[in-house]
Design an enzyme around this catalytic site. Structure first.
Site, PDB file in Angstrom:
ATOM      1  N   GLU A  47      -6.073   5.885  -1.771  1.00  0.00           N
ATOM      2  CA  GLU A  47      -6.151   5.268  -0.456  1.00  0.00           C
ATOM      3  C   GLU A  47      -7.419   4.428  -0.481  1.00  0.00           C
ATOM      4  O   GLU A  47      -8.509   4.968  -0.606  1.00  0.00           O
ATOM      5  CB  GLU A  47      -6.264   6.398   0.575  1.00  0.00           C
ATOM      6  CG  GLU A  47      -6.259   5.953   2.014  1.00  0.00           C
ATOM      7  CD  GLU A  47      -4.842   5.841   2.585  1.00  0.00           C
ATOM      8  OE1 GLU A  47      -4.634   4.949   3.415  1.00  0.00           O
ATOM      9  OE2 GLU A  47      -3.967   6.646   2.197  1.00  0.00           O
ATOM     10  N   GLY A  48      -7.284   3.111  -0.429  1.00  0.00           N
ATOM     11  CA  GLY A  48      -8.487   2.269  -0.436  1.00  0.00           C
ATOM     12  C   GLY A  48      -8.966   2.040   0.981  1.00  0.00           C
ATOM     13  O   GLY A  48      -8.394   2.572   1.929  1.00  0.00           O
ATOM     14  N   SER A  49     -10.001   1.211   1.107  1.00  0.00           N
ATOM     15  CA  SER A  49     -10.512   0.964   2.464  1.00  0.00           C
ATOM     16  C   SER A  49      -9.519   0.139   3.267  1.00  0.00           C
ATOM     17  O   SER A  49      -9.623   0.023   4.476  1.00  0.00           O
ATOM     18  CB  SER A  49     -11.843   0.231   2.387  1.00  0.00           C
ATOM     19  OG  SER A  49     -11.889  -0.553   1.230  1.00  0.00           O
ATOM     20  N   PHE A  50      -8.525  -0.458   2.591  1.00  0.00           N
ATOM     21  CA  PHE A  50      -7.624  -1.337   3.319  1.00  0.00           C
ATOM     22  C   PHE A  50      -6.230  -0.768   3.449  1.00  0.00           C
ATOM     23  O   PHE A  50      -5.374  -1.354   4.065  1.00  0.00           O
ATOM     24  CB  PHE A  50      -7.531  -2.679   2.599  1.00  0.00           C
ATOM     25  CG  PHE A  50      -8.863  -3.284   2.384  1.00  0.00           C
ATOM     26  CD1 PHE A  50      -9.543  -3.845   3.453  1.00  0.00           C
ATOM     27  CD2 PHE A  50      -9.470  -3.257   1.152  1.00  0.00           C
ATOM     28  CE1 PHE A  50     -10.793  -4.381   3.277  1.00  0.00           C
ATOM     29  CE2 PHE A  50     -10.723  -3.797   0.973  1.00  0.00           C
ATOM     30  CZ  PHE A  50     -11.392  -4.357   2.043  1.00  0.00           C
ATOM     31  N   LYS A  52      -3.057   1.980   1.393  1.00  0.00           N
ATOM     32  CA  LYS A  52      -2.680   2.687   0.167  1.00  0.00           C
ATOM     33  C   LYS A  52      -2.621   1.757  -1.036  1.00  0.00           C
ATOM     34  O   LYS A  52      -2.345   0.575  -0.904  1.00  0.00           O
ATOM     35  CB  LYS A  52      -1.281   3.289   0.358  1.00  0.00           C
ATOM     36  CG  LYS A  52      -1.271   4.536   1.223  1.00  0.00           C
ATOM     37  CD  LYS A  52      -0.122   5.452   0.774  1.00  0.00           C
ATOM     38  CE  LYS A  52      -0.186   6.803   1.465  1.00  0.00           C
ATOM     39  NZ  LYS A  52       0.254   6.721   2.876  1.00  0.00           N
ATOM     40  N   ASP A 161     -19.436  -5.271  -1.271  1.00  0.00           N
ATOM     41  CA  ASP A 161     -19.151  -3.839  -1.271  1.00  0.00           C
ATOM     42  C   ASP A 161     -18.997  -3.342  -2.705  1.00  0.00           C
ATOM     43  O   ASP A 161     -18.060  -2.625  -3.014  1.00  0.00           O
ATOM     44  CB  ASP A 161     -17.874  -3.582  -0.451  1.00  0.00           C
ATOM     45  CG  ASP A 161     -17.758  -2.120  -0.024  1.00  0.00           C
ATOM     46  OD1 ASP A 161     -18.770  -1.400  -0.102  1.00  0.00           O
ATOM     47  OD2 ASP A 161     -16.657  -1.701   0.359  1.00  0.00           O
TER      48      ASP A 161
END
EC number: 2.7.11.1
Length: 612
Positions: A47-50, A52, A161
């Site tokens: 699960e990324g910051s944006f 799945k 980031d």
């Protein structure tokens, strides 16, 4: 399936048939084992910051890819959607051996799915598994990272980031940086993203919420990454967030004795608190420790050619043929019309549309020279293969696309680039690389001067008093341009004036939270016959315009009021009303009322302040 055709064959009219680009089946059924476009989904990778990330493979070639699924809700307002999709297409042009490639973009009603290169491992897992990493090995990774970051900065993209989760490894132990260009899309228009992902890697100016986060923030994060590779621990780490923030803001960390002088010297220059004194990416590339065993292909063209440029007189550089093949590539990738591209390249006018095309052209041109470099560098043949397989083969529809049709060739044969474009190419180091730089953004978030705001400001516990923020640059000789209105009054008075003006004009606003004291979210009724939308045969009128007004500090005692258009709502409370309009309709629809209302507000403010 019509989806992938859409990417390569549409031209200038691409925004009108907005449904053409949608995948027919609803994509939210992205279950493992299901198919999206030409990809078979295998499993969820994480699960990324944006959203799945899923592992998938191309059904005909079997090539593994990762699918990054971005829910459109996370993105900016629906009327920004078009711009975001444009930015994502721009990311498709980034081609560097150490950046995760974006092969394709699939759109569905609720999601944007980015089809990206798959790299199976994280650099940091690898570091943890090795008990000790030699400086040589760490330096090799570091050189790859810096080269990739330089490449993106050159194309005006700052990562913002950089952290372990974004540093992946392929099977040849080459670094691949993920998520370049995404932080941009998430924050755009709101000068700041309040949550900074991983504070341990964030630069002081990022955690203190300074407005301007330029390329220097990536240098800091790379410094932390180098430190971790060599010392196997974080330079800034504390259970307590306020203490952690305090250490980062003051640059308090220790360097172990076992580091070589070259390495510790470079780390010191990267972890300098004041971004203006911090080493730049170009300076890192010229550092002696950095240059040891540096692979030829990692050195950017312009650093190699700088000496020659200095010898040449500017004039002979100016005539350069436009490369037709690159024009074709550009029109396929970005959907510009070919004539439009030639026009932009031949013109010396400075318009946003032309610049966008020129930047993209220069980007593709750089890719070509990078590939040439890699071919000359014998060690990288295997890397070159993966670099060149830009996307799964089936995407190269039929060969005709790559050859400009004969008459098109005749029409443009030997066309010349406008000299301004070439000059931009020749001396293309972006302004932020320029060492003599005096100008810099001095905008910062407002220091809080009221006790209860201080309490609310959780950062204040660990940070030097915000009121100490002094402008970075006090050179007054040059006129500065700012959007919005500038003011030298006391910030609370400014806010007061704005509230009075809004009230007089009959607008309404949400009650601000204590943390957000300097932001006003306004809803303003806009009555006009044009604001009628027909939806399912019913007339609905989105007549409430949303505007965000934000106060920023530019220099000590000098403030800026920024107005931002934030979408429409209809009085029925149905804010989804605007989604049925195409992006074009939406933007033509919104610009005039927005300017109209902000002008009214500015006039009202002017009248009031004279009255006092």
């Amino acid at each position: 399936m019509e989806n992938k055709e859409h990417h390569h064959h549409h031209h200038h009219h691409h925004h009108h048939h907005s449904n053409g680009s949608y995948v027919s089946n609803k994509v939210s059924s992205l279950a493992d084992g299901s198919r999206v476009g030409n990809y078979q989904i295998v499993k969820t990778l994480g699960e990324g910051s944006f959203g799945k990330v899923k592992l998938a493979y191309h059904v005909t070639t079997g090539q593994k890819v990762a699918l990054k699924i971005i829910n459109k809700k996370v993105l900016a307002k629906s009327d920004m959607q078009g711009r975001i999709e444009r930015e994502i297409s721009y990311l498709r042009l980034l081609r560097h051996p150490h950046i995760i490639k974006l092969y394709d973009v699939i759109k569905s009603k609720d999601e944007i799915i980015m089809v990206i290169e798959y790299a199976g491992n994280e650099l940091f897992d690898y570091i943890v598994q090795r008990n000790k990493m030699s400086e040589q090995e760490a330096r090799r990774f570091f050189q790859q990272i810096i080269s990739a970051v330089e490449y993106c900065h050159r194309h005006k993209i700052v990562h913002r980031d950089l952290k372990p989760e974004n540093l992946l490894l392929d099977e040849h132990l080459n670094v691949k940086i993920a998520d370049f260009g995404l932080s941009n899309i998430m924050t755009d228009g709101n000068f700041l993203k309040t949550s900074c992902g991983s504070p341990n890697y964030a630069a002081p100016e990022v955690i203190s919420g300074k407005l301007y986060a330029g390329p220097e923030v990536d240098v800091w994060s790379c410094g932390v990454i180098l430190y971790v590779m060599l010392c196997r621990r974080l330079p800034f780490d504390d259970e307590s967030i306020p203490v952690l923030f305090k250490n980062i803001s003051n640059g308090v960390y220790t360097l172990p004795k076992f580091l070589s002088p070259g390495a510790s010297d470079l780390i010191k220059r990267m972890l300098i608190v004041n971004p203006l004194n911090r080493i730049s990416i170009h300076e890192i590339m010229q550092d002696e420790w950095f240059k040891v065993d540096l692979a030829e292909y990692l050195v950017p063209q312009d650093l190699k050619q700088q000496e020659q440029f200095n010898k040449k007189s500017g004039n002979e550089e100016n005539v350069e043929e436009i490369d037709d093949e690159m024009v074709v590539t550009l029109s396929k990738t970005m959907g510009y019309d070919k004539d439009e591209i030639y026009e932009a390249l031949e013109s010396s006018e400075d318009t946003p549309a032309y610049n966008e095309i020129r930047n993209a052209y220069i980007l593709i041109k750089d890719n070509k020279s990078l590939i040439k470099d890699m071919k000359q560098d014998n060690n990288v043949t295997q890397e070159l293969d993966t670099f060149l397989s830009q996307s799964p083969p089936t995407f190269q529809q039929n060969g005709d696309g790559m050859k400009a049709s004969e008459d098109q060739k005749k029409k443009h044969s030997g066309r010349r680039l406008a000299s301004s474009v070439t000059q931009q190419r020749t001396f293309h180091q972006p302004p932020f690389m320029d060492q003599s730089k005096e100008e810099d953004s001095t905008i910062s978030i407002l220091p809080t001067s009221l006790p209860q705001i201080h309490r609310a400001n959780m950062l204040a516990q660990g940070l030097p008093a915000a009121s100490k923020i002094s402008p970075l640059v006090t050179k007054k000789s040059k006129t500065r341009w700012h959007f919005g209105i500038r003011s030298r009054s006391y910030p609370l008075d400014v806010m007061g004036e704005i509230y009075i003006a809004l009230k007089n004009l009959g607008a309404e606003w949400a009650k601000p939270s204590e943390e957000d004291l300097w932001t006003i979210r306004v809803r303003w009724k806009y009555d006009s016959d044009e604001s009628r939308l027909i939806e399912d045969g019913v007339k609905k009128i989105p007549n409430l315009m949303k505007i965000v007004i934000q106060l920023f500090q530019i220099e000590t005692n000098n403030y800026l009021v920024d107005f931002k258009f934030d979408g429409w709502e209809s009085t029925y409370g149905d804010s989804t009303i605007s989604t049925n309009m195409s992006e074009d309709e939406m933007s033509t629809f919104s610009a005039y009322p927005f300017l109209h209302l902000t002008t009214k507000l500015i006039m009202e403010l002017a009248v009031n302040s004279q009255g006092n």
